[in-house]
Every structure is written in structure tokens, then in C-alpha cells.
Design a protein around this motif. Structure first.
Motif, PDB file in Angstrom:
ATOM      1  N   VAL A   1       1.280  -0.900  -0.247  1.00 57.52           N
ATOM      2  CA  VAL A   1      -0.147  -0.360   0.067  1.00 57.52           C
ATOM      3  C   VAL A   1       1.076   1.018   0.112  1.00 57.52           C
ATOM      4  CG1 VAL A   1      -1.373   1.306   1.303  1.00 57.52           C
ATOM      5  CG2 VAL A   1      -1.845  -1.379   1.204  1.00 57.52           C
ATOM      6  N   THR A   2       0.517   2.338  -0.493  1.00 56.39           N
ATOM      7  CA  THR A   2       1.914   3.502  -0.785  1.00 56.39           C
ATOM      8  C   THR A   2      -0.001   4.490  -0.157  1.00 56.39           C
ATOM      9  OG1 THR A   2       0.567   3.857  -2.745  1.00 56.39           O
ATOM     10  CG2 THR A   2       3.072   2.979  -2.862  1.00 56.39           C
ATOM     11  N   ASP A   3       0.665   5.553   0.438  1.00 56.96           N
ATOM     12  CA  ASP A   3       0.030   6.378   1.032  1.00 56.96           C
ATOM     13  C   ASP A   3       0.096   7.741  -0.236  1.00 56.96           C
ATOM     14  OD1 ASP A   3       2.236   7.703   1.208  1.00 56.96           O
ATOM     15  OD2 ASP A   3       3.244   7.794   3.038  1.00 56.96           O
ATOM     16  N   PRO A   4      -0.444   8.707  -0.313  1.00 59.31           N
ATOM     17  CA  PRO A   4      -0.967  10.498  -1.054  1.00 59.31           C
ATOM     18  C   PRO A   4       0.314  10.849  -2.341  1.00 59.31           C
ATOM     19  CG  PRO A   4      -2.638  10.056   0.956  1.00 59.31           C
ATOM     20  CD  PRO A   4      -1.250   8.834   1.238  1.00 59.31           C
ATOM     21  N   THR A   5       1.698  10.543  -0.538  1.00 63.39           N
ATOM     22  CA  THR A   5       3.407  10.861  -1.340  1.00 63.39           C
ATOM     23  C   THR A   5       3.593   9.966  -1.804  1.00 63.39           C
ATOM     24  OG1 THR A   5       4.573   9.969   0.942  1.00 63.39           O
ATOM     25  CG2 THR A   5       3.269  12.574   0.862  1.00 63.39           C
TER      26      THR A   5
ATOM     27  N   PRO B   1       7.197  18.471  -1.719  1.00 58.66           N
ATOM     28  CA  PRO B   1       8.237  17.835  -2.038  1.00 58.66           C
ATOM     29  C   PRO B   1       9.134  16.385  -2.243  1.00 58.66           C
ATOM     30  CG  PRO B   1       8.481  18.863   0.898  1.00 58.66           C
ATOM     31  CD  PRO B   1       7.347  19.148  -0.555  1.00 58.66           C
ATOM     32  N   HIS B   2       7.506  15.694  -1.839  1.00 57.19           N
ATOM     33  CA  HIS B   2       7.388  14.562  -2.787  1.00 57.19           C
ATOM     34  C   HIS B   2       7.718  14.345  -3.963  1.00 57.19           C
ATOM     35  CE1 HIS B   2       3.356  15.177  -2.109  1.00 57.19           C
ATOM     36  NE2 HIS B   2       2.962  14.355  -3.067  1.00 57.19           N
ATOM     37  N   GLN B   3       7.237  15.117  -4.048  1.00 59.43           N
ATOM     38  CA  GLN B   3       7.611  15.651  -6.616  1.00 59.43           C
ATOM     39  C   GLN B   3       8.630  16.065  -6.581  1.00 59.43           C
ATOM     40  OE1 GLN B   3       3.461  17.417  -7.476  1.00 59.43           O
ATOM     41  NE2 GLN B   3       2.137  15.875  -6.354  1.00 59.43           N
ATOM     42  N   ARG B   4       9.232  16.740  -5.653  1.00 66.82           N
ATOM     43  CA  ARG B   4      10.913  17.212  -6.352  1.00 66.82           C
ATOM     44  C   ARG B   4      11.746  15.763  -6.555  1.00 66.82           C
ATOM     45  NH1 ARG B   4      10.802  21.224  -1.072  1.00 66.82           N
ATOM     46  NH2 ARG B   4       9.276  22.103  -1.891  1.00 66.82           N
ATOM     47  N   LEU B   5      11.454  16.010  -8.102  1.00 64.33           N
ATOM     48  CA  LEU B   5      12.709  14.769  -8.424  1.00 64.33           C
ATOM     49  C   LEU B   5      13.888  14.847  -9.203  1.00 64.33           C
ATOM     50  CD1 LEU B   5       9.342  12.702 -10.512  1.00 64.33           C
ATOM     51  CD2 LEU B   5      10.686  12.351  -8.237  1.00 64.33           C
ATOM     52  N   VAL B   6      13.975  16.643  -9.369  1.00 69.53           N
ATOM     53  CA  VAL B   6      15.023  16.759  -9.570  1.00 69.53           C
ATOM     54  C   VAL B   6      15.888  17.452  -9.024  1.00 69.53           C
ATOM     55  CG1 VAL B   6      15.748  18.437 -11.634  1.00 69.53           C
ATOM     56  CG2 VAL B   6      13.880  17.026 -12.070  1.00 69.53           C
ATOM     57  N   GLN B   7      17.684  16.851  -9.107  1.00 67.91           N
ATOM     58  CA  GLN B   7      18.746  17.616  -7.754  1.00 67.91           C
ATOM     59  C   GLN B   7      19.243  18.140  -9.214  1.00 67.91           C
ATOM     60  OE1 GLN B   7      19.723  15.076  -5.034  1.00 67.91           O
ATOM     61  NE2 GLN B   7      17.936  13.935  -5.068  1.00 67.91           N
ATOM     62  N   PRO B   8      20.182  19.352  -8.929  1.00 70.31           N
ATOM     63  CA  PRO B   8      21.312  19.754  -9.019  1.00 70.31           C
ATOM     64  C   PRO B   8      22.828  18.617  -8.483  1.00 70.31           C
ATOM     65  CG  PRO B   8      20.802  21.301  -7.057  1.00 70.31           C
ATOM     66  CD  PRO B   8      20.038  20.096  -7.163  1.00 70.31           C
ATOM     67  N   VAL B   9      23.518  18.956  -9.842  1.00 70.67           N
ATOM     68  CA  VAL B   9      24.985  18.144  -9.418  1.00 70.67           C
ATOM     69  C   VAL B   9      25.983  18.982 -10.186  1.00 70.67           C
ATOM     70  CG1 VAL B   9      25.694  15.597  -9.714  1.00 70.67           C
ATOM     71  CG2 VAL B   9      23.334  16.004 -10.168  1.00 70.67           C
ATOM     72  N   LEU B  10      27.113  18.822  -9.285  1.00 64.86           N
ATOM     73  CA  LEU B  10      28.245  19.393  -9.886  1.00 64.86           C
ATOM     74  C   LEU B  10      29.184  18.737 -10.205  1.00 64.86           C
ATOM     75  CD1 LEU B  10      29.136  21.272  -6.448  1.00 64.86           C
ATOM     76  CD2 LEU B  10      27.876  22.898  -8.216  1.00 64.86           C
ATOM     77  N   THR B  11      29.154  18.866 -11.651  1.00 67.89           N
ATOM     78  CA  THR B  11      29.673  18.307 -13.113  1.00 67.89           C
ATOM     79  C   THR B  11      31.158  18.999 -13.985  1.00 67.89           C
ATOM     80  OG1 THR B  11      27.654  17.640 -13.196  1.00 67.89           O
ATOM     81  CG2 THR B  11      29.041  17.129 -14.891  1.00 67.89           C
ATOM     82  N   PRO B  12      32.142  18.799 -12.669  1.00 68.05           N
ATOM     83  CA  PRO B  12      33.649  19.078 -13.336  1.00 68.05           C
ATOM     84  C   PRO B  12      33.777  17.573 -14.599  1.00 68.05           C
ATOM     85  CG  PRO B  12      33.790  17.535 -11.346  1.00 68.05           C
ATOM     86  CD  PRO B  12      32.481  18.460 -11.682  1.00 68.05           C
ATOM     87  N   ARG B  13      33.244  17.815 -15.942  1.00 69.64           N
ATOM     88  CA  ARG B  13      33.791  17.309 -17.430  1.00 69.64           C
ATOM     89  C   ARG B  13      34.851  16.095 -16.918  1.00 69.64           C
ATOM     90  NH1 ARG B  13      31.752  17.999 -22.409  1.00 69.64           N
ATOM     91  NH2 ARG B  13      31.274  15.729 -23.115  1.00 69.64           N
ATOM     92  N   PHE B  14      35.889  16.477 -16.644  1.00 70.39           N
ATOM     93  CA  PHE B  14      36.853  15.845 -16.197  1.00 70.39           C
ATOM     94  C   PHE B  14      38.197  16.424 -16.315  1.00 70.39           C
ATOM     95  CE2 PHE B  14      38.785  13.440 -19.851  1.00 70.39           C
ATOM     96  CZ  PHE B  14      38.753  14.521 -20.942  1.00 70.39           C
ATOM     97  N   VAL B  15      39.479  15.429 -15.540  1.00 70.25           N
ATOM     98  CA  VAL B  15      41.122  16.587 -15.537  1.00 70.25           C
ATOM     99  C   VAL B  15      41.423  17.763 -16.714  1.00 70.25           C
ATOM    100  CG1 VAL B  15      42.798  17.169 -14.266  1.00 70.25           C
ATOM    101  CG2 VAL B  15      41.167  15.689 -13.322  1.00 70.25           C
ATOM    102  N   PRO B  16      40.735  16.936 -17.476  1.00 72.06           N
ATOM    103  CA  PRO B  16      41.231  17.616 -18.567  1.00 72.06           C
ATOM    104  C   PRO B  16      40.691  18.783 -19.190  1.00 72.06           C
ATOM    105  CG  PRO B  16      41.794  15.314 -19.493  1.00 72.06           C
ATOM    106  CD  PRO B  16      40.942  15.600 -18.030  1.00 72.06           C
ATOM    107  N   THR B  17      39.676  19.536 -18.504  1.00 73.70           N
ATOM    108  CA  THR B  17      39.240  20.541 -19.273  1.00 73.70           C
ATOM    109  C   THR B  17      38.772  21.128 -18.237  1.00 73.70           C
ATOM    110  OG1 THR B  17      37.188  19.068 -18.193  1.00 73.70           O
ATOM    111  CG2 THR B  17      37.712  18.598 -20.780  1.00 73.70           C
TER     112      THR B  17
END
Length: 450
Positions: A5-9, A177-193
Motif C-alpha cells: 500500500v502506498t500513501d498519497p505521497t 517535497p515528494h514531487q521534487r524529482l530533480v536535483q542539481p549535481v556539480l559536474t566537472p567534466r574531467f581533469v583535462p577540461t
């Protein structure tokens, strides 16, 4: 049979046998809203893709004949810059990507984007609207072989990264809160860039905000050699000095890490996105997967579009098992299975293979653990992120899609859903077996919580 069973969230509030007294009582008063798993079908947590370059979906399945650094120049940077300059194109690409992810059972995904903040907000908006858990990374890169595709300075890149975090939070703020599906991520591509100044700044920004980090580590010979020549140390040490190896970090590939570096990665709590298909194209080495698991590293699977040609995590599972079995075969034959240090270490007698059930764990709960998510498991308190997979028709015994169950069709087989039957799906199944999918209790494509 189990009943939940799931709740409304969209969180699971009850999970036990359907024959228990409590389950029977709940079913009796909610029969109209009950979803029954058909015979011949089963439920599985949604897949988690730990490494996917969203703009590279534009050209997936092409250009895989080049070494990594040339491939980036000839394909990746050009495609990403093109998408940064055309938001209509970006929206079309990202909407189609979202459709494919749902089709393939991916409910959570760690995404690399592009360098322009606005384009990544398009990506975030599309994933939120599609109902997919998405950790979206705006690329940080102040060095580039393509002069028009760079942020030019560490200060500009850091300011853009912080602005992106704030804008994602603003985008999610109006939602419960339960509908917030997106989060930011810090993304250094890789060391050469990335300059050392940029990497150190991102480490400080993550420590201050608690935002996750993703990048590429020890990926390919040409990349590893470039870093050593330009920085005088390995990229592992570069990330370590910048405080970018943390429990909030996911590093893709890691095929060139030494055993001692793998142990230090575990000590930092950093996770690995294992991308066996793209490793086959761009790395001369295979990830020492069993050794990494022994060291205590958290590992999930990534498709690595477009370095890998398929956005289907099932392909990553199959490749992970196949590559690991080849490493075990090499060990049995007395061949060197990795760096010299590997051949001399304590796991020389350890089976390096991987079985299909272990790959299923990495594709679901393993990936979720790497991202700090509560999904990937069915238990009280967890979000209901699930896919329903139909393997055969209970009336005729005929398999669905590519599956054939000849004994069932003839009436001589047992229609109980055994591990053997599920293994056949693991080997041969495809999107035709997927009949329903939920994220946070919401059936995708519908607006109601079930």
C-alpha cells in the motif's frame, strides 16, 4: 504473493504477504483501487542509470571508431555546443530521451548536461514533467580544445555552477517535497577540461551546499597520460587534493585505478558508475569490479550515452556479467587481469565473475545507494518506484516479446514464476515485457497517485 500500500505521497506504508490478516483487511476496503500483478508477470524496482550524457543522445550509436580524446573533439563537444545554441532542439532531444528511459524501465538517472545554464534548466524541466528522478549536472569546464565551447575562466564557471544550483532549487520550490524529482549535481567534466582552481572551487561549493558531484576518473589511456603530462600526477590525486572524492561523489569508469587507489576511493565513500559497454570502446582495461566490491566501493551501472550505444540498463547488466566472466576466464588461464599490482594482490584466488542477480542489484538498489536515494527496494518507508514485467500469457503459456516457453505452451510446464524463468527474461527480455511503470507511486503517463 506480496501486497503493498502506498500513501498519497507515493511511499510504501504496508508490504507483506497478501494472505496475512492485515493485507486481507486492507484489500477488503480498497478493492476498487487495487492493482493485481497478473500471473506470468512480476514487479521489479525501476532501474537507476548512474552515467548518461543527455545531449549526446543526439548522436548515439555513431562515431565509436575513435579514441576518447579525438571522439570528444569530433563528436561530443560539437553536439553539446549545437544543443546549447538551439533550445528547441534541446527540448526535442531531451523529451525523446525521457521517452526512451521510461520505455527501458529507468526511473532514476544521473545526467551530464552542457555548459549553458539555461539549456540544463530545459533538461531539468523535461525530466520533472516526465516523472523521472533526475540528478542534472551542468558541465563545469574552463579548458577546451574547442574555443567556442568553454566557460573561459574558473570564476565564471563557479558562478554559473552556483547559479544553476539556486535555479534548480527555485524550479522545485513550488512543488510538494515528494514531487521534487530533480536535483542539481556539480559536474566537472574531467581533469583535462578543468583547471586546478576550478576543481578546488567546486570542492568548496559542494562542501558548503551538500550538492552531489559527478565526473570521470581514470577512464582511458590517452586521458590518463594527458593528465600525468600536464599536471604531473594522476587524476585520482587531482580530485583528491580538490576535495572532490566524497561520499556524495560518483565517478564514472575508474578502469585505470590501482588497488591502493581503489581502497582509498572506498575510504572516501566515493561510488563508481560502471559502464562496461563504453569501457569496451574507450578503455584498454576492464574495471576490476570484484576487487572494487571487495574494497567496499559502492557500484551501480551506467549506460554512458553516447560512449555506450544503448540507453537500456539491461544492456549494461549483460555486459557487466560478460566482462566479469572474461576476467575470471583470464584469471583461470593465468593471464594478467589488470595492473601488475592486481596480479600480486590478495584476491588472486577470488572468483572475478559476476552473476546475473548481482547485476540486477547494481542496476536497481546499488545505483540508488550511490545516489543517496531511498528507491531501488520494496519496503515500508521507501518510495514506490517499480516496473511491472510480463513474461508470458497465463492463458496460453506463450512468452511475451522475444521470450519462448515451449513447455508452458504445451501445457507440460509449471507456470510458477521461478528464478529460471526470470533469468530467461534477463537474457532475452526487452521493452515489450514492460507493461507499467511507477515513480514515487505515480504511474507514468497518468496524473493520479496509485
Amino acid at each position: 504473493m506480496l501486497y503493498r500500500v502506498t500513501d498519497p505521497t507515493g511511499h510504501i506504508t504496508h508490504f507483506e504477504s497478501a494472505s496475512s490478516d492485515r493485507s486481507k483487511a486492507i484489500i477488503a476496503v480498497s478493492i476498487s483501487s487495487t492493482f493485481t500483478i497478473p500471473r506470468g508477470s512480476f514487479m521489479l524496482p525501476t532501474f537507476c542509470d548512474l552515467h548518461l550524457h543527455a545531449p549526446q543522445f543526439l548522436y548515439q550509436g555513431t562515431g565509436l571508431h575513435l579514441p576518447l580524446m579525438k571522439w570528444l573533439d569530433e563528436y561530443a563537444f560539437k553536439a553539446e555546443e549545437r544543443i546549447d545554441g538551439d533550445h528547441d532542439l534541446a527540448r526535442r532531444v531531451y523529451q525523446r530521451l525521457a521517452e526512451r528511459l521510461i520505455e527501458n524501465g529507468t526511473g532514476a538517472v544521473l545526467l551530464f548536461g552542457t555548459i549553458k545554464e539555461e539549456t540544463n534548466l530545459v533538461l531539468a524541466s523535461v525530466m520533472q514533467q516526465a516523472g523521472i528522478r533526475a540528478l542534472v549536472g551542468k558541465l563545469s569546464m574552463d579548458i577546451s580544445t574547442r574555443p567556442t565551447y568553454t566557460e573561459h575562466s574558473a570564476s565564471a564557471s563557479l558562478a554559473s555552477a552556483e547559479s544553476f544550483i539556486n535555479n534548480i532549487e527555485a524550479l522545485m520550490a513550488p512543488l510538494p517535497p515528494h514531487q521534487r524529482l530533480v536535483q542539481p549535481v556539480l559536474t566537472p567534466r574531467f581533469v583535462p577540461t578543468c583547471s586546478n582552481e576550478l576543481l578546488e572551487g567546486l570542492g568548496q561549493l559542494s562542501a558548503r551546499t551538500g550538492v552531489m558531484i559527478q565526473s570521470h576518473l581514470a577512464e582511458a589511456r590517452d586521458e590518463v597520460d594527458w593528465v600525468r603530462q600536464e599536471r604531473g600526477i594522476d587524476d585520482f590525486e587531482v580530485f583528491e587534493k580538490a576535495n572532490l572524492l566524497t561520499p556524495r561523489t560518483v565517478q564514472a569508469h575508474c578502469t585505470y585505478l590501482t588497488p591502493s587507489e581503489m581502497s582509498r576511493l572506498a575510504e572516501h565513500g566515493t561510488s563508481i558508475a560502471h559502464c562496461p559497454l563504453s569501457n569496451a570502446y574507450f578503455s584498454a582495461r576492464r574495471l576490476p569490479l570484484r576487487e572494487a566490491l571487495h574494497a567496499g566501493v559502492k557500484i551501480g551501472l551506467g549506460t554512458d550515452i553516447a560512449g555506450g550505444y544503448s540507453a537500456n540498463v539491461m544492456g549494461s547488466m549483460r555486459w557487466a556479467v560478460g566482462v566479469a566472466r572474461m576476467r575470471e576466464g583470464a584469471r583461470i588461464e593465468g593471464e594478467n587481469v589488470g595492473p601488475k599490482e592486481d596480479a600480486e594482490n590478495a584476491h588472486a584466488e577470488t572468483n572475478l565473475g559476476l552473476d546475473w542477480l548481482e547485476s540486477m542489484y547494481m542496476a536497481t538498489r546499488g545505483g540508488a545507494e550511490a545516489l543517496g536515494l531511498e528507491c531501488g527496494v520494496f519496503k515500508v518507508g521507501a518510495p514506490f518506484d517499480a516496473q511491472c514485467l510480463k513474461l508470458f500469457d497465463p492463458e496460453t503459456g506463450r512468452g511475451v516479446g522475444a521470450l519462448d516457453f515451449l513447455d508452458l505452451e504445451s501445457g507440460s510446464g509449471d507456470m510458477t514464476l521461478s528464478l529460471e524463468i526470470v533469468e530467461k527474461w534477463w537474457c532475452l527480455g526487452d521493452s515489450r515485457n514492460r507493461t507499467d511503470m511507477w515513480v514515487q507511486g505515480r504511474r507514468l503517463g497518468q496524473k493520479t497517485i496509485v
